[in-house]
Design a protein around this motif. Structure first.
Motif, PDB file in Angstrom:
ATOM      1  N   GLY A 251      77.062  79.524 -27.509  1.00 44.85           N
ATOM      2  CA  GLY A 251      77.093  80.965 -27.654  1.00 44.85           C
ATOM      3  C   GLY A 251      76.425  81.732 -26.528  1.00 44.85           C
ATOM      4  O   GLY A 251      76.813  82.864 -26.225  1.00 44.85           O
ATOM      5  N   ARG A 252      75.429  81.125 -25.889  1.00 50.68           N
ATOM      6  CA  ARG A 252      74.662  81.874 -24.887  1.00 50.68           C
ATOM      7  C   ARG A 252      74.976  81.512 -23.443  1.00 50.68           C
ATOM      8  O   ARG A 252      74.739  82.296 -22.540  1.00 50.68           O
ATOM      9  CB  ARG A 252      73.159  81.690 -25.119  1.00 50.68           C
ATOM     10  N   THR A 253      75.514  80.308 -23.201  1.00 57.74           N
ATOM     11  CA  THR A 253      75.652  79.852 -21.816  1.00 57.74           C
ATOM     12  C   THR A 253      76.706  80.639 -21.038  1.00 57.74           C
ATOM     13  O   THR A 253      77.728  81.043 -21.585  1.00 57.74           O
ATOM     14  CB  THR A 253      75.983  78.349 -21.751  1.00 57.74           C
ATOM     15  N   LYS A 254      76.412  80.869 -19.779  1.00 57.36           N
ATOM     16  CA  LYS A 254      77.380  81.453 -18.851  1.00 57.36           C
ATOM     17  C   LYS A 254      77.980  80.361 -17.960  1.00 57.36           C
ATOM     18  O   LYS A 254      78.840  80.639 -17.126  1.00 57.36           O
ATOM     19  CB  LYS A 254      76.706  82.513 -17.964  1.00 57.36           C
TER      20      LYS A 254
ATOM     21  N   GLU B   3      74.132  76.961 -30.432  1.00 58.66           N
ATOM     22  CA  GLU B   3      73.362  78.009 -29.758  1.00 58.66           C
ATOM     23  C   GLU B   3      73.655  78.024 -28.266  1.00 58.66           C
ATOM     24  O   GLU B   3      73.838  79.085 -27.656  1.00 58.66           O
ATOM     25  CB  GLU B   3      71.867  77.776 -30.020  1.00 58.66           C
TER      26      GLU B   3
END
Length: 214
Positions: free
Chosen positions: A80-83, A77
């Motif tokens: 998939g979401r981290t910048k 998760e």
């Protein structure tokens, strides 16, 4: 209230031990976090993947490796979401630790999806982490065949650095596909660096196979 305060105090102490120069103290802290404070410690460790200090995020990666199955989906998760590129780089490395500490244990199918994505990433550190993880996974029965096939697929890549890394990962895996794949690469490539990598990888692999039979 008092119990929560004690839990927080104990956790803070364990996180300090996680950064201790003594590896034994680090491992004891990781193990205690996973055994006694899993729900509280895991999110904090994952948050540290974004830390600027290599000592801190490497310690966090090591810590996550002690949490077993429950750590896989939160890592996926986060990936998939981290910048944050540091955090993204840490995710496949956390898988390496999980596979080292929990070999031949079940893991979610999404793990292989992440690794396929990682080895196609534009960030070479992410790619190398993915290849390293496939090399570790290829040594075990559960998921090993698929990991080896992904590494073999990389051998046709145009990026010499990737092919080199894949040959080195395959060299340490005792799997029937490895020898034929490295021989084929050695015979078909016109790049002297690739030929040399395939040749040295094949020699290491043959030594590994011979040692395992003796």
């Amino acid at each position: 209230m008092e119990a929560a305060a004690d839990c927080n105090t104990n956790l803070n102490s364990l996180f300090e031990d996680l950064m201790h120069p003594n590896p034994r103290i680090q491992e004891d802290a990781c193990r205690e976090m996973a055994e006694k404070y899993a729900s509280e410690a895991l999110p904090r460790l994952l948050d540290l993947f974004e830390h600027e200090d290599p000592k801190v995020y490497r310690g966090a990666v090591k810590g996550v490796g002690f949490f077993g199955y429950e750590a896989f989906l939160p890592v996926i998760e986060l990936y998939g979401r981290t910048k944050n590129q540091t955090a993204k780089r840490c995710c496949p490395k956390a898988f390496v630790q999980l596979f080292k500490n929990f070999p031949n244990q079940p893991f979610p199918d999404e793990v292989m999806d992440l690794l396929r994505d990682a080895i196609d990433d534009s960030d070479m550190v992410v790619v190398q982490g993915g290849l390293m993880c496939l090399g570790q996974l290829g040594k075990q029965q559960l998921g090993g065949d698929e990991a080896v096939q992904l590494l073999v697929n990389v051998l046709t890549n145009e990026n010499v650095a990737l092919v080199y890394s894949a040959t080195q990962a395959l060299a340490d895996i005792n799997h029937p596909l490895v020898a034929s794949s490295l021989k084929s690469l050695m015979e078909s490539s016109t790049d002297p660096l690739i030929k040399e990598a395939a040749e040295s990888g094949l020699a290491r692999h043959e030594n590994l196979v011979a040692t395992s039979k003796s």
